[in-house]
Scaffold this active site. Structure first.
Site, PDB file in Angstrom:
ATOM      1  N   GLU A 118      64.251 -27.290  16.633  1.00 50.20           N
ATOM      2  CA  GLU A 118      63.237 -26.999  17.665  1.00 50.20           C
ATOM      3  C   GLU A 118      62.149 -28.055  17.608  1.00 50.20           C
ATOM      4  O   GLU A 118      61.716 -28.469  16.525  1.00 50.20           O
ATOM      5  CB  GLU A 118      62.655 -25.602  17.454  1.00 50.20           C
ATOM      6  CG  GLU A 118      63.626 -24.537  17.923  1.00 50.20           C
ATOM      7  CD  GLU A 118      63.173 -23.123  17.606  1.00 50.20           C
ATOM      8  OE1 GLU A 118      62.005 -22.930  17.249  1.00 50.20           O
ATOM      9  OE2 GLU A 118      64.018 -22.223  17.711  1.00 50.20           O
ATOM     10  N   THR A 159      73.512 -31.882  35.746  1.00 52.03           N
ATOM     11  CA  THR A 159      74.386 -31.508  34.648  1.00 52.03           C
ATOM     12  C   THR A 159      74.957 -32.808  34.080  1.00 52.03           C
ATOM     13  O   THR A 159      74.830 -33.869  34.689  1.00 52.03           O
ATOM     14  CB  THR A 159      75.545 -30.598  35.117  1.00 52.03           C
ATOM     15  OG1 THR A 159      76.157 -31.207  36.248  1.00 52.03           O
ATOM     16  CG2 THR A 159      75.056 -29.215  35.477  1.00 52.03           C
ATOM     17  N   LYS A 202      79.946 -33.368  35.090  1.00 50.40           N
ATOM     18  CA  LYS A 202      80.750 -33.472  36.324  1.00 50.40           C
ATOM     19  C   LYS A 202      81.169 -34.938  36.481  1.00 50.40           C
ATOM     20  O   LYS A 202      81.955 -35.426  35.672  1.00 50.40           O
ATOM     21  CB  LYS A 202      79.943 -32.930  37.499  1.00 50.40           C
ATOM     22  CG  LYS A 202      79.589 -31.442  37.327  1.00 50.40           C
ATOM     23  CD  LYS A 202      78.904 -30.867  38.539  1.00 50.40           C
ATOM     24  CE  LYS A 202      78.675 -29.377  38.399  1.00 50.40           C
ATOM     25  NZ  LYS A 202      77.327 -29.044  37.954  1.00 50.40           N
ATOM     26  N   ARG A 236      79.344 -30.357  28.480  1.00 49.07           N
ATOM     27  CA  ARG A 236      78.697 -29.388  29.367  1.00 49.07           C
ATOM     28  C   ARG A 236      77.221 -29.281  28.987  1.00 49.07           C
ATOM     29  O   ARG A 236      76.896 -28.938  27.846  1.00 49.07           O
ATOM     30  CB  ARG A 236      79.390 -28.049  29.127  1.00 49.07           C
ATOM     31  CG  ARG A 236      79.391 -27.058  30.211  1.00 49.07           C
ATOM     32  CD  ARG A 236      80.632 -26.208  30.106  1.00 49.07           C
ATOM     33  NE  ARG A 236      81.706 -26.921  30.761  1.00 49.07           N
ATOM     34  CZ  ARG A 236      81.913 -26.876  32.083  1.00 49.07           C
ATOM     35  NH1 ARG A 236      81.149 -26.135  32.863  1.00 49.07           N
ATOM     36  NH2 ARG A 236      82.893 -27.553  32.623  1.00 49.07           N
TER      37      ARG A 236
HETATM   38  N1  DSN Z   1      79.284 -24.351  39.336  1.00 49.79           N
HETATM   39  C1  DSN Z   1      79.025 -25.726  39.670  1.00 49.79           C
HETATM   40  C2  DSN Z   1      79.993 -26.259  40.679  1.00 49.79           C
HETATM   41  O1  DSN Z   1      81.161 -25.943  40.590  1.00 49.79           O
HETATM   42  O2  DSN Z   1      79.612 -27.022  41.548  1.00 49.79           O
HETATM   43  C3  DSN Z   1      77.615 -25.969  40.095  1.00 49.79           C
HETATM   44  O3  DSN Z   1      76.758 -25.618  39.094  1.00 49.79           O
END
Ligand code: DSN
Length: 450
Positions: free
Chosen positions: A57, A227, A230, A236
């Site tokens: 922390e 995020t 992706k 993640r």
């Molecule tokens: N759940 C994600 C998506 O599939 O776009 C967005 O947070």
């Protein structure tokens, strides 16, 4: 190569078998969920490391626990690499997820009851941009802008009109299901005109932004969140970016910890450092270009086969197929299409299309994207084949034999493209057993999965 599951198989065979089956599924199915990807061996090693044992922390150099010297090393690496990757002066790498990064922005910038203005959820927006069941919709006064009914592009004139009426404190740009370029400069001009702050949620397009293939929000938005898993192809997690002045004025670090989180997940922070390091390599930019090329090729293949894409195509990594107005396809729901394609070895998600009359668990569309298949090495030829398989299945939606035939072909086709990060599972899942799907659970009342 070490066997990934040797100890787990002895100690907890049920969990080991679930992981092995998921490895088989990832190997044998074509992954077209636009928000998913395959991380590298190096990212997996960092995320599966003994960093998970440590509390840290606080922030580098200012922790509430002893023994954090190596936590400081990786968190500083992650911060500096994220700043370099996006050309930002400030980065916070601790958010556990995109939703928690977003929550920190709300905490830093707003008071409960303040008004916010975001993209309509059935037109590409995200749950954390004001859905009534999400904290953002519960604690704030939510208003929305949308896309034009004809072009299906964000209607910036409508946005300005609503913004002048509502005078929001915060305008959100960014989406979970929008296939076109977002004009952050124009959104900032609108925000300035009405005295609002601008927040860019680039969760989907972060990789394209970092590679210079989509305009960056960094010069325009007060706050940027994303995020990391992706198009960015990391573990993640979440990330916040801003200028140094904004980070200080709104105390963004305090908003994350202790504002909305306790101890950071330091094994994930370590994996973020690795992923950002990968993203700084020249070949990563070429990977992002291939994502976009593949999306265009897949879009063209689908359109040539009579499928209607929302807005007619894509500028980024994803597209939305409108199943209610596609040639040669009887009107079917996204739910039914998702199931049929899954049976045929192609994973997609049902998704609302603009002005969709169906509920989020049913929908009239599906969303498909190319980050994962591009990581696997698929190119234009493979996109053409995928478009054909999808069209064939969608045109004959109740034909289970056809779905099984396509699944067998897909499986054979996938064998030529090893999944990144799977080397350590290869021997363990080498048998021919396909995962057996668990019985489908009764759905609970939930909004769209985006
Ligand atoms: N759940 C994600 C998506 O599939 O776009 C967005 O947070």
């Amino acid at each position: 190569m070490a066997q990934a599951l040797s100890v787990l198989r002895q100690q907890d065979p049920a969990v080991a078998e679930a992981i092995a089956n998921e490895a088989r599924r990832q190997r044998d199915w074509i992954e077209l969920i636009a928000s998913e990807n395959y991380v590298s061996e190096a990212v997996l090693e960092a995320q599966g490391s003994i960093f998970t044992n440590k509390y840290a922390e606080g922030y580098p150099g200012r922790r509430y626990y002893g023994g954090c010297q190596y936590m400081d090393v990786v968190e500083t690496l992650a911060i500096e690499r994220a700043k370099q990757l996006f050309g930002a002066e400030f980065a916070n790498v601790q958010p556990h997820s995109g939703a928690q990064a977003n929550m920190a922005i709300y905490l830093a910038a707003l008071k409960p009851g303040d008004s916010i203005l975001g993209l309509k959820l059935d037109q590409g927006g995200h749950l954390t941009h004001g859905h009534p069941l999400n904290f953002s919709g519960i604690y704030f006064d939510v208003h929305a802008y949308g896309v034009d009914r004809e072009t299906e592009l964000v209607d910036y004139d409508d946005l300005l009109r609503v913004a002048k009426q509502v005078r929001p404190k915060l305008i959100t740009s960014g989406a979970s299901a929008y296939p076109r370029t977002i004009d952050f400069a124009r959104m900032r001009a609108i925000a300035d005109e009405v005295g609002a702050l601008l927040w860019a949620d680039i969760a989907h397009i972060a990789g394209l932004v970092a590679a210079g293939l989509h305009p960056s929000p960094i010069p325009h938005a007060h706050f940027t969140t994303t995020t990391t898993h992706k198009t960015l192809r990391g573990p993640r997690g979440g990330l916040i970016l801003s200028s140094a002045a904004i980070a200080e004025e709104y105390n963004l670090n305090r908003a994350v910890f202790p504002g909305v989180q306790g101890g950071p997940l330091m094994h994930v922070v370590a994996a973020k450092a690795v992923a950002f390091g990968e993203a700084l390599q020249p070949e990563w930019r070429a990977y992002q270009s291939r994502i976009v090329d593949n999306a265009k090729a897949l879009a063209q293949g689908l359109v040539q086969r009579g499928l209607r894409l929302v807005s007619g195509g894509t500028d980024n990594h994803l597209m939305l197929i409108d199943l209610s107005r596609s040639e040669g396809i009887e009107e079917i729901s996204g739910k039914k299409a998702e199931k049929a394609l899954d049976e045929a070895g192609i994973t997609v998600n049902k998704n609302a299309i603009p002005f969709d009359p169906r509920k989020p668990m049913v929908t009239s569309g599906i969303r498909v994207g190319t980050p994962a298949v591009t990581s696997r090495g698929f190119g234009g030829v493979e996109m053409e084949r995928i478009a054909e398989w999808m069209a064939v299945v969608l045109r004959d939606i109740d034909n289970a034999d056809l779905q099984a035939q396509v699944a067998a072909t897909v499986r054979e086709f996938c064998a030529a493209f090893p999944v990144p990060g799977h080397a350590r599972y290869r021997d363990e899942v080498a048998d021919d057993t396909l995962p057996t799907a668990p019985p489908a659970a009764e759905p609970i009342a939930m909004p769209s999965p985006t």
